[in-house]
Design a protein around this motif. Structure first.
Motif, short mmCIF file in Angstrom:
data_model
loop_
_atom_site.label_atom_id
_atom_site.label_comp_id
_atom_site.label_asym_id
_atom_site.label_seq_id
_atom_site.Cartn_x
_atom_site.Cartn_y
_atom_site.Cartn_z
N GLU A 154 0.85 -1.19 0.00
CA GLU A 154 0.00 0.00 0.00
C GLU A 154 0.89 1.24 0.00
O GLU A 154 1.85 1.32 0.77
CB GLU A 154 -0.92 0.02 1.22
N ILE A 155 0.59 2.19 -0.87
CA ILE A 155 1.37 3.42 -0.96
C ILE A 155 0.74 4.49 -0.10
O ILE A 155 -0.48 4.68 -0.10
CB ILE A 155 1.44 3.90 -2.43
N TYR A 157 0.34 8.42 0.42
CA TYR A 157 0.47 9.62 -0.41
C TYR A 157 0.63 10.90 0.41
O TYR A 157 0.67 11.99 -0.17
CB TYR A 157 -0.74 9.75 -1.33
N ARG A 162 -6.09 11.09 -3.08
CA ARG A 162 -5.90 10.06 -4.10
C ARG A 162 -6.40 10.50 -5.49
O ARG A 162 -5.74 10.22 -6.49
CB ARG A 162 -6.58 8.77 -3.68
N TRP A 166 -4.08 10.46 -8.84
CA TRP A 166 -4.48 9.72 -10.04
C TRP A 166 -4.49 10.62 -11.27
O TRP A 166 -3.98 10.25 -12.33
CB TRP A 166 -5.84 9.10 -9.80
N LEU A 230 5.86 5.23 -9.83
CA LEU A 230 4.59 5.24 -9.10
C LEU A 230 3.50 4.54 -9.91
O LEU A 230 2.72 3.75 -9.36
CB LEU A 230 4.18 6.67 -8.79
N GLY A 231 3.44 4.81 -11.20
CA GLY A 231 2.43 4.15 -12.03
C GLY A 231 2.63 2.64 -12.07
O GLY A 231 1.65 1.88 -11.97
N ARG A 234 1.59 1.19 -8.62
CA ARG A 234 0.14 1.12 -8.44
C ARG A 234 -0.46 -0.06 -9.20
O ARG A 234 -1.32 -0.78 -8.69
CB ARG A 234 -0.51 2.43 -8.91
N LYS A 235 -0.02 -0.26 -10.44
CA LYS A 235 -0.54 -1.37 -11.23
C LYS A 235 -0.19 -2.71 -10.60
O LYS A 235 -1.03 -3.62 -10.51
CB LYS A 235 0.02 -1.29 -12.65
N ILE A 237 0.57 -3.31 -7.41
CA ILE A 237 -0.13 -3.46 -6.14
C ILE A 237 -1.56 -3.95 -6.37
O ILE A 237 -2.09 -4.79 -5.62
CB ILE A 237 -0.11 -2.14 -5.36
N SER A 238 -2.21 -3.45 -7.41
CA SER A 238 -3.58 -3.89 -7.68
C SER A 238 -3.62 -5.38 -7.98
O SER A 238 -4.60 -6.06 -7.64
CB SER A 238 -4.16 -3.09 -8.85
#
Length: 309
Positions: A154-155, A157, A162, A166, A230-231, A234-235, A237-238
């Protein structure tokens, strides 16, 4: 495999018998690796560091594991430490997809660990390294057990909402500016002067030790995260959030005072996935293995119990 170079200092000596090697991935990235094998080893630990780490930061941990009878292999994943990175702006993280890190670990296991290191195999991953292990533990069966230290699931921020993150992230990616550093992060590695208020460790001696390594070998350092990193994070982590099983038992050791990764995400993962055990060290900051002795002793007590169970 060809020779590579490690950078010990008087404060941070080499683990006994350590050798440094270079591996080449299928996509022709050069990776720096350390291998150290004690007499009569009882297995091998594979160490994966966090974003911006370098092998030298794990010399002490390697010695601790070797004292327990384990061989140790440590990897600098692509783009950091002594592994291949762009010659232009080498402190800038150019990560676009965490699948490239899977490729690095696969190269390590297939070219070095499985052919030449004693089984059984165990994994130790910190932060992003812990996240990469979670990716691999969805399918790969190399490891008998895995220990994740403050894993990235989990990041945090900070003050940024959020939706704003995004929107900004998508804008930078689609305008070709993903190589830009995130707002407010450093563009060069932290050093001695950055200890006060740092989010990583409360142990000044170990901070100074790692700073001395970067002073002797500044090419090992890395600046802060970029929009590209970061991108990609996020991908990835999902995908990890969709995990429902692992191929080996997992111990997560989380830092109670962590302000880098989100402990709520770690807690949800441990509740969701069978075979994942979780323990918190209340006063620890993000880098548990670089923390004060009393915190490191708690970590190794948890590791020893996990391996004996």
């Amino acid at each position: 495999m060809s020779p590579a170079v490690l950078h010990p200092t008087p404060e941070n000596p080499l683990p006994p018998g350590a050798e440094c090697l270079e591996l080449v991935t299928r996509d022709r990235r050069r990776l720096r690796v350390m291998k150290a094998v004690p007499e009569n080893p009882r297995g091998t630990f594979v160490i994966l560091g966090g974003r911006g780490d370098f092998i030298e930061r794990y010399f002490e941990t390697a010695r601790d594991l070797m004292a327990r009878g384990y061989a140790v292999v440590a990897l600098d994943m692509r783009g950091q430490g002594g592994s291949q990175r762009p010659r232009r702006q080498p402190y800038r993280d150019r990560t676009r997809n965490f699948a490239s890190f899977d490729r690095d670990v696969r190269t390590l296991m297939q070219k070095l660990v499985i052919p030449s290191c004693p089984a059984p195999y165990f994994a130790l991953g910190h932060s992003t390294g812990g996240h990469v292990l979670l990716r691999l533990l969805r399918r790969q069966t190399w490891f008998d057990r895995a220990v994740l230290v403050s894993p990235l699931v989990e990041i945090l921020y900070g003050p940024w909402p959020r939706p704003v993150v995004w929107l900004l992230l998508n804008t930078m990616w689609f305008t070709g500016l993903a190589n830009f550093f995130l707002p407010g992060v450093r563009r060069a590695p932290m050093g001695r002067a950055d200890f006060p208020g740092n989010p990583l460790t409360s142990d000044r001696r170990r901070w100074e030790r790692d700073s001395s390594t970067l002073e002797a070998a500044p090419q090992l350092g890395l600046g802060g995260p970029t929009f590209g990193w970061l991108g990609a994070a996020r991908k990835s982590i999902s995908r990890v959030r969709r995990m429902r099983t692992t191929t080996a038992p997992v111990l997560i050791v989380a830092a109670g005072a962590d302000s880098v990764v989100g402990n709520e995400g770690i807690l949800r993962l441990a509740r969701r996935v069978p075979g994942v055990a979780l323990t918190f060290i209340p006063d620890a900051k993000h880098e548990i293995l670089g923390e004060q002795d009393i915190i490191r002793r708690q970590f190794f007590a948890a590791l020893d119990s996990f391996l004996a169970s």
